[in-house]
Write a protein that holds these residues in place. Structure first.
Motif: not given
Length: 253
Positions: A137-166
């Motif tokens: 588990v990793v815990v980091n500070p953030t400016r948003i109040s919910s994940l919905g403000e960041y994007g949809t589940p698919q959007f976040v999944a794409d970001k995770l995969i991009q991070a893995e591929r890098r």
């Protein structure tokens, strides 16, 4: 273990009855050396037609009984083995709750796994038999109040995969599934499943979850080997999914 079922089909009973009938219709006064075979044939024919009320498959009681006994023994052994395997698996896959009141999250972790220190991880548990299997588990500070403000589940999944591929060690990464559920107090929780093939640990299945609470981003990663030599079976998968679904925020006091 592979089981082979062998079916033995008796010869054509009608053909046998014709042969017996032909043998039994010998002349009334045959030579002495032919009388004995004729009498034996008649007795066999009589037993097959009148004295034996069983079906065709039951005309071989000795063979069938031996076969049934053998199958019953094999079935009993397999039944005991399966019961023992399930009991052993339940012991090895026992879960216990872990709560971090300081960071404000809770999760189930395997009771046999050990807690280790790793840079960048708030907490990390490893399989004592295979360190590449872990829950972190990793815990980091953030400016948003919910994940919905960041994007949809698919959007976040794409970001995770991009991070893995890098990562330099990653050879291939692919999203398998993503979803959303409610945590404590209606907390918005995203869940993901993907697979990664890397030079470090080979092919792995990763279950991940994320939520935002109290201006903190919480990210869970469950990594488990899923190679040809050690594929992820259904029982272990259900076990890992229990960990995934248990990840939640601690109620504020």
């Amino acid at each position: 273990m592979a089981l082979c079922w062998i079916s033995v089909t008796p010869s054509n009973p009608h053909h046998n009855s014709i042969i017996i009938q032909n043998l039994s219709t010998t002349p009334s006064s045959p030579p002495p050396h032919k009388r004995k075979p004729a009498q034996i044939t008649t007795s066999v024919s009589t037993f097959a037609s009148s004295s034996n009320p069983f079906t065709e498959s039951e005309r071989y009681p000795v063979v069938m009984s031996k076969r049934l006994v053998n199958f019953s023994i094999v079935g009993a052994v397999l039944s005991r083995f399966l019961i023992f395997s399930k009991a052993l698996a339940s012991q090895l896959l026992e879960l216990q709750q872990y709560t971090d009141p300081k960071e404000g999250f809770t999760i189930f972790i395997p009771s046999s796994w050990i807690k280790v220190e790793k840079a960048g991880a708030t907490v990390l548990f490893e399989d004592t038999n295979k360190k590449s299997n872990n829950v972190g588990v990793v815990v980091n500070p953030t400016r948003i109040s919910s994940l919905g403000e960041y994007g949809t589940p698919q959007f976040v999944a794409d970001k995770l995969i991009q991070a893995e591929r890098r990562k330099e060690s990653t050879k291939e990464a692919e999203v398998i599934a993503f979803s959303e559920r409610s945590g404590h107090g209606g907390l918005q929780v995203y869940e993901f499943e993907y697979k990664v093939d890397s030079t470090r640990g080979g092919l792995k299945r990763v279950f991940s979850a994320a939520f935002v609470a109290s201006k903190k981003l919480y990210l869970l990663n469950i990594a488990h080997s899923d190679g040809l030599d050690d594929p992820l079976d259904m029982e272990r998968r259900m076990f890992l999914e229990q960990i995934l679904h248990s990840f939640d925020a601690v109620p504020a006091t």
